[in-house]
Enzyme design. Structure first.
Site, short mmCIF file in Angstrom:
data_model
loop_
_atom_site.label_atom_id
_atom_site.label_comp_id
_atom_site.label_asym_id
_atom_site.label_seq_id
_atom_site.Cartn_x
_atom_site.Cartn_y
_atom_site.Cartn_z
N HIS A 120 0.87 -1.18 0.00
CA HIS A 120 0.00 0.00 0.00
C HIS A 120 0.91 1.24 0.00
CE1 HIS A 120 -2.84 2.92 1.79
NE2 HIS A 120 -3.81 2.08 1.50
N ASP A 147 2.65 -4.43 8.29
CA ASP A 147 1.46 -3.62 8.08
C ASP A 147 0.27 -4.55 8.31
OD1 ASP A 147 -0.79 -2.43 7.05
OD2 ASP A 147 0.17 -1.68 5.23
N GLN A 196 -4.86 -4.99 7.21
CA GLN A 196 -5.86 -5.95 6.70
C GLN A 196 -5.80 -7.29 7.43
OE1 GLN A 196 -8.19 -5.07 4.72
NE2 GLN A 196 -7.39 -3.19 3.85
N LYS A 233 -10.94 -0.19 10.50
CA LYS A 233 -11.14 -1.40 9.71
C LYS A 233 -11.53 -2.59 10.59
CE LYS A 233 -7.63 0.00 6.35
NZ LYS A 233 -8.25 0.36 5.05
N CYS A 263 -4.72 2.32 -3.57
CA CYS A 263 -3.49 2.89 -3.01
C CYS A 263 -2.30 1.97 -3.25
CB CYS A 263 -3.64 3.19 -1.52
SG CYS A 263 -4.79 4.51 -1.17
N1 PMP Z 1 -2.01 -0.68 4.57
C1 PMP Z 1 -2.96 -1.45 4.05
C2 PMP Z 1 -2.62 -2.84 3.63
C3 PMP Z 1 -4.25 -0.97 3.92
O1 PMP Z 1 -5.20 -1.72 3.40
C4 PMP Z 1 -4.54 0.35 4.34
C5 PMP Z 1 -5.93 0.93 4.19
N2 PMP Z 1 -6.47 0.79 2.91
C6 PMP Z 1 -3.51 1.12 4.89
C7 PMP Z 1 -2.26 0.56 4.99
C8 PMP Z 1 -3.72 2.51 5.37
O2 PMP Z 1 -4.63 2.55 6.41
P1 PMP Z 1 -5.14 3.95 6.94
O3 PMP Z 1 -5.76 4.63 5.75
O4 PMP Z 1 -6.16 3.62 7.97
O5 PMP Z 1 -3.96 4.68 7.45
#
Ligand code: PMP
Length: 418
Positions: free
Chosen positions: A124, A201, A204, A227, A367
């Protein structure tokens, strides 16, 4: 058959009874953010109606009550991920801020010119762009674990990728854009063998499967409350004790200090040292309520439910002609995410058509723009599941997709006709 009583769970989520364009809401965008059960919403209301006040410095009853509940929520976060202490459980806004905190503090003192940071091709932007900055400012080199044709990590060249210059391995546990589950425990061991640290990270994974930082052996774990049934604006950075003890503060100001003179200051205890200013008290307490809710279901059962629903979806998607589903075919290697592409129609158009039927999915680059380039697609469509989703909802999605794909297949260039 799921071990979760999904019908009972659905009653706990007020939003699930609403309609969209006159159709029952089918919410399949959980990887973006989850819905909130009544107990989480109630925790916010109770805080603001019952004991709203600032924490840590108050001598009055309300402040002490708020402090107690805030710290109790931190303890719930620690317990949820198996952290033996709360010293390294730092409350931040979200996964993105958690990773930036590591990049702005630990990485500044531990990564220098020629040092390497090993990422993967499926990260991401939140776990890529901060490291680009570290690389640019500190002269470090970014390396990437490539993907197999099934979009899992290709570990065949690890001897070269992970070496004595590697200072940090930073990767996602579960890919938000593919659904792939990565072997973080094995990679942690490999990282430690060469003296590197590992950042996971968990955006998920923590919401969807049992994550234990001690078993996983990670040095850093980042995740977001929104999430995992909690509110937006609250997330967690876990840091292993021996690492957090030697980390420099990130933001500076009130609350993170012990003693201050005009020309210098000393730092507060852990983890307050990393929480400058008034924190997000209400949302932290509500995240505690979300964790209680997940714990009452049991994370093993949450995972079983998602395996069942994902398998059902993988089977049903096979009926869709010309649709490519990304990620491994083995459901044990995937989270509750189905990312897919059909060259007949742009994912955004598909998302818009489904929306008119009350079905919320995601369409876009998720992203992960470099990953989309790697896959050779402009974007993907993504359905992602959680505790309140049913196999029936998957069937509604697949039926709607069948109709939409038939329609788009008839129109030239995959664009919608008049
Ligand atoms: N890493 C991963 C794998 C994600 O799916 C996400 C959210 N889509 C993020 C980081 C970023 O999370 P946040 O927008 O809550 O900071």
């Amino acid at each position: 058959m799921s071990m979760l009583d999904v019908e009972a769970i659905r009653k706990d989520f007020p939003i699930l009874s609403r309609q969209v364009y006159g159709k029952p809401l089918v919410y399949l965008d959980n990887a973006a953010t989850s819905q909130k059960p009544r107990c989480v919403i109630q925790a916010l209301v109770e805080y603001y109606e019952g004991y709203n006040s600032n924490i840590h410095r108050g001598v009055h009853a309300l402040s002490m009550e708020a402090t107690e509940r805030y710290e109790a929520a931190r303890q719930k976060c620690a317990d949820f991920i198996g952290s033996p202490s709360t010293d390294g459980v730092i409350l931040v806004r979200n996964t993105t801020e958690a990773i930036n905190l590591v990049a702005r503090t630990w990485a500044r003192s531990n990564i220098g010119p020629g040092d390497e940071i090993l990422l993967t091709e499926m990260e991401h932007h939140s776990n890529l762009v901060p490291w680009q900055q570290v690389a640019q400012e500190q002269g470090a080199v970014l390396r990437f674990i490539p993907l197999t044709p099934e979009q899992t990590l290709d570990l065949s060249d690890m001897d070269r990728l992970l070496n004595s210059r590697t200072r940090l391995v930073a990767l996602t546990h579960v890919s938000n854009a593919l659904g792939t589950i990565n072997p973080v425990k094995e990679l942690g061991r490999a990282a430690h063998r060469v003296g590197a640290r590992i950042l996971v990270d968990g955006a998920q994974s923590v919401p969807h499967l049992k994550v234990d930082v001690q078993d996983m052996g990670c040095d850093f774990l980042a995740f977001s409350g929104h999430k995992m049934l909690g509110p937006t604006g609250i997330g967690v950075l876990y840091v292993k004790q021996e690492v957090v003890e030697r980390m420099e503060p990130f933001l500076r100001g009130g609350d993170m200090v012990r003693e201050v003179w005009y020309d210098k200051a000393t730092w507060n205890d852990l983890p307050m040292r990393f929480e400058a200013g008034t924190p997000n008290i209400a949302d932290t307490i509500a995240l505690g309520a979300a964790i209680d809710y997940l714990q009452s279901l049991g994370m093993e059962v949450v995972r079983e439910h998602e395996i069942a629903i994902t398998q059902h979806a993988l089977d049903a998607f096979q009926e869709l002609e010309r649709v490519q589903v990304f990620g491994p075919g083995d459901v044990a290697q995937r989270g509750g995410i189905i990312s897919f592409f059909c060259s007949d129609v742009h994912p955004h158009d598909l998302g818009t058509v489904l929306d008119r039927e009350g079905i919320a999915i995601r369409a876009g680059h998720h992203c992960a723009m470099p990953l989309m380039r790697k896959l050779g697609v402009p974007a993907t469509a993504r359905a992602s599941f959680y505790v309140y989703n049913t196999e029936e909802e998957v069937d509604i999605l697949v039926d709607a997709l069948k109709r939409a794909l038939r329609y788009f297949a008839r129109t030239p260039n995959g664009t919608r006709g008049g």
